[in-house]
Design an enzyme around this catalytic site. Structure first.
Site, PDB file in Angstrom:
ATOM      1  CG  ASN A  12      -1.712   1.261   1.386  1.00 23.63           C
ATOM      2  OD1 ASN A  12      -1.729   2.099   0.490  1.00 23.63           O
ATOM      3  ND2 ASN A  12      -2.373   1.411   2.525  1.00 23.63           N
ATOM      4  CE  LYS A  14       0.011   3.133   4.831  1.00 20.40           C
ATOM      5  NZ  LYS A  14       0.045   3.204   6.278  1.00 20.40           N
ATOM      6  CG  HIS A  98      -5.793   1.924   5.189  1.00 23.23           C
ATOM      7  ND1 HIS A  98      -5.304   2.843   6.084  1.00 23.23           N
ATOM      8  CD2 HIS A  98      -4.799   1.020   4.993  1.00 23.23           C
ATOM      9  CE1 HIS A  98      -4.059   2.515   6.402  1.00 23.23           C
ATOM     10  NE2 HIS A  98      -3.731   1.412   5.758  1.00 23.23           N
ATOM     11  CD  GLU A 100      -2.779   5.479   6.773  1.00 21.12           C
ATOM     12  OE1 GLU A 100      -2.778   5.575   5.531  1.00 21.12           O
ATOM     13  OE2 GLU A 100      -1.848   4.923   7.407  1.00 21.12           O
ATOM     14  CD  GLU A 170      -3.402  -2.507   7.097  1.00 17.60           C
ATOM     15  OE1 GLU A 170      -2.371  -2.832   6.521  1.00 17.60           O
ATOM     16  OE2 GLU A 170      -3.940  -1.396   6.938  1.00 17.60           O
ATOM     17  N   GLY A 176       2.759   2.251  10.708  1.00 19.52           N
ATOM     18  CA  GLY A 176       3.712   3.346  10.580  1.00 19.52           C
ATOM     19  C   GLY A 176       4.433   3.687  11.869  1.00 19.52           C
ATOM     20  CB  SER A 215       5.395  -1.944  11.946  1.00 22.25           C
ATOM     21  OG  SER A 215       5.036  -0.589  12.189  1.00 22.25           O
TER      22      SER A 215
HETATM   23  P1  13P Z   1       3.171   0.299   7.604  1.00 24.74           P
HETATM   24  O1  13P Z   1       3.672  -0.986   6.987  1.00 24.74           O
HETATM   25  O2  13P Z   1       3.902   1.510   7.100  1.00 24.74           O
HETATM   26  O3  13P Z   1       3.067   0.207   9.084  1.00 24.74           O
HETATM   27  O4  13P Z   1       1.653   0.503   7.056  1.00 24.74           O
HETATM   28  C1  13P Z   1       0.775  -0.546   7.112  1.00 24.74           C
HETATM   29  C2  13P Z   1      -0.444  -0.188   6.331  1.00 24.74           C
HETATM   30  O5  13P Z   1      -1.168   0.716   6.698  1.00 24.74           O
HETATM   31  C3  13P Z   1      -0.717  -0.949   5.113  1.00 24.74           C
HETATM   32  O6  13P Z   1      -1.990  -0.691   4.619  1.00 24.74           O
END
Ligand code: 13P
Length: 255
Positions: A12, A14, A98, A100, A170, A176, A215
């Protein structure tokens, strides 16, 4: 055992990338990945890059998708992108819900469920993201939250819709932050997700692909991916670095 389940490692991206950086990254992935039976690879890019990605990846075994989709099919919804548009650019998958989107853009369970249904109406495979915040985990509410997020979709679409979908666990506190869920923590929630789905159909619950995200790094991927109910990963930051993402994909080959 994961025999019979689709396994998937997906990046992803982002809101990262550029035409030039994407091309470099995809060139490296095409050179570094080889097809593995029963294991798929995919990238999730921002909308404007999907056209370029569909030509860069056309004919390759690497799939691609978008990070969001409108719950509406067509019409006066300024700024939205429909599932049929994503199909025109060869998307196979789309992320829905997601954390976010939920946290920063106020998406609620019902809307995520509607997006899930819209994705399937247009022949896309939705990847339903679920997960609790740190506060919810510390309150002991992980299963309540994840169960509610799953039920919102199941109540709208029915369990049969899960035959052609993926669920990604997740935990928000792991995204992150550099602090992944331990393999035991991930496995426990994945097992819970499968049990929750099995309340409606054991056969479908056993077959559904469950990804872990939060992560994931080259150094922890193998241990996460070998958990019995973890069928792959959804990778954020590490998917932007070719060598890291390739190493994570490699760990999945042997899991
Ligand atoms: P990270 O791997 O940067 O923690 O992000 C995970 C994520 O949100 C994948 O959709």
């Amino acid at each position: 055992m994961k025999v019979g389940r689709r396994r998937l490692v997906a990046g992803n991206w982002k809101m990262n990338g550029s035409l030039a950086a994407n091309e470099r990254l995809l060139d490296a992935l095409k050179a570094g990945l080889k097809p593995v039976a029963g294991l798929e690879f995919a990238v999730f890019a921002p909308f404007p890059y999907l056209a370029a990605i569909s030509s860069l990846l056309s004919g390759s075994f690497i799939g691609w998708g978008a990070q969001d989709v409108s719950e509406h099919d067509v019409g006066a919804y300024t700024g939205e992108v429909s599932g049929s548009m994503l199909r025109e650019f060869g998307c196979r998958y789309v992320l829905v819900g997601h954390s976010e989107r939920r946290q920063l853009f106020g998406e609620v369970d019902m809307q995520v469920a509607a997006k899930f249904a819209a994705a399937q109406r247009h022949g896309l495979i939705p990847i339903l993201c679920v997960g609790e915040t740190l506060e919810q985990r510390e309150l002991g509410a992980t299963e309540v939250v994840v169960g509610r997020q799953l039920d919102a979709v199941l109540d709208l679409t029915g369990i049969v819709a899960l035959k052609n979908a993926v669920v990604a666990y997740e935990p928000v506190w792991a995204i992150g932050t550099g602090k992944n869920a331990s393999p035991d923590q991930a496995q426990a929630v994945h097992a819970f997700i499968r049990e929750r789905l099995a309340l409606r159909s054991k056969e479908i619950a056993d077959a559904v692909t469950l990804l872990y995200g939060g992560s994931v790094k080259a150094s922890n991927a193998a241990e996460l991916f070998t958990q019995p109910d973890v069928d792959g990963g959804l990778i954020g930051g590490a998917s932007l670095i070719a060598d890291d993402f390739l190493a994570i994909c490699k760990s999945a080959e042997n899991a």
